[in-house]
Design a protein around this motif. Structure first.
Motif, PDB file in Angstrom:
ATOM      1  N   GLU A   1       0.840  -1.200   0.000  1.00 21.21           N
ATOM      2  CA  GLU A   1       0.000   0.000   0.000  1.00 21.21           C
ATOM      3  C   GLU A   1       0.876   1.251   0.000  1.00 21.21           C
ATOM      4  N   ALA A   2       1.943   1.221   0.768  1.00 21.25           N
ATOM      5  CA  ALA A   2       2.855   2.371   0.814  1.00 21.25           C
ATOM      6  C   ALA A   2       3.617   2.505  -0.497  1.00 21.25           C
ATOM      7  N   LEU A   3       3.881   1.392  -1.139  1.00 24.68           N
ATOM      8  CA  LEU A   3       4.554   1.443  -2.446  1.00 24.68           C
ATOM      9  C   LEU A   3       3.690   2.158  -3.468  1.00 24.68           C
ATOM     10  N   GLN A   4       2.385   1.991  -3.347  1.00 25.82           N
ATOM     11  CA  GLN A   4       1.461   2.639  -4.271  1.00 25.82           C
ATOM     12  C   GLN A   4       1.492   4.160  -4.136  1.00 25.82           C
ATOM     13  N   ASP A   5       1.866   4.630  -2.940  1.00 27.24           N
ATOM     14  CA  ASP A   5       1.899   6.072  -2.697  1.00 27.24           C
ATOM     15  C   ASP A   5       3.135   6.757  -3.276  1.00 27.24           C
ATOM     16  N   LEU A   6       4.159   5.974  -3.641  1.00 29.77           N
ATOM     17  CA  LEU A   6       5.361   6.560  -4.250  1.00 29.77           C
ATOM     18  C   LEU A   6       5.021   7.053  -5.653  1.00 29.77           C
ATOM     19  N   PRO A   7       5.774   8.015  -6.160  1.00 29.95           N
ATOM     20  CA  PRO A   7       5.512   8.507  -7.521  1.00 29.95           C
ATOM     21  C   PRO A   7       5.687   7.394  -8.559  1.00 29.95           C
ATOM     22  N   LYS A   8       4.888   7.434  -9.609  1.00 28.81           N
ATOM     23  CA  LYS A   8       4.975   6.416 -10.659  1.00 28.81           C
ATOM     24  C   LYS A   8       6.358   6.377 -11.290  1.00 28.81           C
ATOM     25  N   ASN A   9       6.934   7.541 -11.510  1.00 24.27           N
ATOM     26  CA  ASN A   9       8.234   7.608 -12.164  1.00 24.27           C
ATOM     27  C   ASN A   9       9.384   7.178 -11.263  1.00 24.27           C
ATOM     28  N   ALA A  10       9.096   6.829 -10.013  1.00 21.53           N
ATOM     29  CA  ALA A  10      10.135   6.338  -9.115  1.00 21.53           C
ATOM     30  C   ALA A  10      10.400   4.852  -9.340  1.00 21.53           C
ATOM     31  N   SER A  11       9.597   4.232 -10.172  1.00 22.50           N
ATOM     32  CA  SER A  11       9.775   2.812 -10.474  1.00 22.50           C
ATOM     33  C   SER A  11      10.851   2.634 -11.545  1.00 22.50           C
ATOM     34  N   PRO A  12      11.833   1.744 -11.304  1.00 22.81           N
ATOM     35  CA  PRO A  12      12.900   1.550 -12.291  1.00 22.81           C
ATOM     36  C   PRO A  12      12.412   0.954 -13.610  1.00 22.81           C
ATOM     37  N   VAL A  13      11.234   0.364 -13.610  1.00 20.65           N
ATOM     38  CA  VAL A  13      10.682  -0.222 -14.829  1.00 20.65           C
ATOM     39  C   VAL A  13      10.366   0.855 -15.865  1.00 20.65           C
ATOM     40  N   ARG A  14      10.100   2.059 -15.399  1.00 18.84           N
ATOM     41  CA  ARG A  14       9.730   3.142 -16.312  1.00 18.84           C
ATOM     42  C   ARG A  14      10.915   3.793 -17.009  1.00 18.84           C
ATOM     43  N   LEU A  15      12.141   3.440 -16.601  1.00 18.22           N
ATOM     44  CA  LEU A  15      13.329   3.978 -17.268  1.00 18.22           C
ATOM     45  C   LEU A  15      13.491   3.340 -18.638  1.00 18.22           C
ATOM     46  N   HIS A  16      14.014   4.100 -19.566  1.00 23.17           N
ATOM     47  CA  HIS A  16      14.270   3.589 -20.909  1.00 23.17           C
ATOM     48  C   HIS A  16      15.645   4.055 -21.341  1.00 23.17           C
ATOM     49  N   ASN A  17      16.462   3.125 -21.819  1.00 21.79           N
ATOM     50  CA  ASN A  17      17.810   3.484 -22.256  1.00 21.79           C
ATOM     51  C   ASN A  17      17.752   4.349 -23.502  1.00 21.79           C
ATOM     52  N   ARG A  18      18.540   5.416 -23.507  1.00 18.38           N
ATOM     53  CA  ARG A  18      18.624   6.311 -24.656  1.00 18.38           C
ATOM     54  C   ARG A  18      20.078   6.607 -24.967  1.00 18.38           C
ATOM     55  N   CYS A  19      20.340   6.891 -26.229  1.00 25.72           N
ATOM     56  CA  CYS A  19      21.681   7.251 -26.675  1.00 25.72           C
ATOM     57  C   CYS A  19      22.117   8.532 -25.966  1.00 25.72           C
ATOM     58  N   LYS A  20      23.349   8.542 -25.460  1.00 29.77           N
ATOM     59  CA  LYS A  20      23.856   9.719 -24.743  1.00 29.77           C
ATOM     60  C   LYS A  20      24.064  10.912 -25.672  1.00 29.77           C
ATOM     61  N   LEU A  21      24.289  10.647 -26.952  1.00 25.98           N
ATOM     62  CA  LEU A  21      24.579  11.723 -27.894  1.00 25.98           C
ATOM     63  C   LEU A  21      23.328  12.271 -28.576  1.00 25.98           C
ATOM     64  N   THR A  22      22.462  11.364 -29.044  1.00 28.33           N
ATOM     65  CA  THR A  22      21.309  11.803 -29.828  1.00 28.33           C
ATOM     66  C   THR A  22      19.982  11.643 -29.112  1.00 28.33           C
ATOM     67  N   GLY A  23      19.912  10.780 -28.099  1.00 31.80           N
ATOM     68  CA  GLY A  23      18.654  10.540 -27.407  1.00 31.80           C
ATOM     69  C   GLY A  23      17.802   9.488 -28.072  1.00 31.80           C
ATOM     70  N   ARG A  24      18.343   8.805 -29.081  1.00 37.32           N
ATOM     71  CA  ARG A  24      17.589   7.771 -29.795  1.00 37.32           C
ATOM     72  C   ARG A  24      17.254   6.616 -28.848  1.00 37.32           C
ATOM     73  N   PRO A  25      15.959   6.210 -28.775  1.00 36.36           N
ATOM     74  CA  PRO A  25      15.563   5.164 -27.837  1.00 36.36           C
ATOM     75  C   PRO A  25      15.754   3.741 -28.358  1.00 36.36           C
ATOM     76  N   LYS A  26      15.885   3.586 -29.654  1.00 39.43           N
ATOM     77  CA  LYS A  26      16.008   2.239 -30.222  1.00 39.43           C
ATOM     78  C   LYS A  26      17.430   2.003 -30.726  1.00 39.43           C
ATOM     79  N   GLY A  27      17.826   0.743 -30.763  1.00 40.43           N
ATOM     80  CA  GLY A  27      19.153   0.399 -31.245  1.00 40.43           C
ATOM     81  C   GLY A  27      20.235   0.832 -30.270  1.00 40.43           C
TER      82      GLY A  27
END
Length: 89
Positions: free
Chosen positions: A34-60
């Motif tokens: 129940e307390a986990l539900q109160d944390l912000p949604k974006n605090a979940s590591p599942v919501r992170l997405h790897n992006r290119c450091k130079l261009t920000g491209r999410p794929k490849g």
């Protein structure tokens, strides 16, 4: 190139994940979902997405180098990545 807002959003999410990591682990160990539900949604590591450091491209994305396949190929051809050379046979 990705929009600057998308890159900024990913940085913001990564910061939130780091901020709540210990609290999240503690709540999970206790089984207090129940307390986990109160944390912000974006605090979940599942919501992170790897992006290119130079261009920000999410794929490849190449995890070992932190850049996209396109940037990797360009940089490798120019000799900017040590230890990497184009294969030829």
């Amino acid at each position: 190139m990705a929009k600057e807002s998308m890159k900024a959003r990913e940085v913001k999410r990564a910061k939130l994940v780091r901020k709540y990591a210990t609290k999240r682990a503690k709540l999970k160990a206790e089984g207090n979902y129940e307390a986990l539900q109160d944390l912000p949604k974006n605090a979940s590591p599942v919501r992170l997405h790897n992006r290119c450091k130079l261009t920000g491209r999410p794929k490849g994305y190449m995890r070992q180098f932190g850049i996209s396949r396109i940037q990797f190929r360009e940089m490798a051809s120019q000799g900017l990545i040590p230890g990497v050379k184009k294969a030829s046979w």
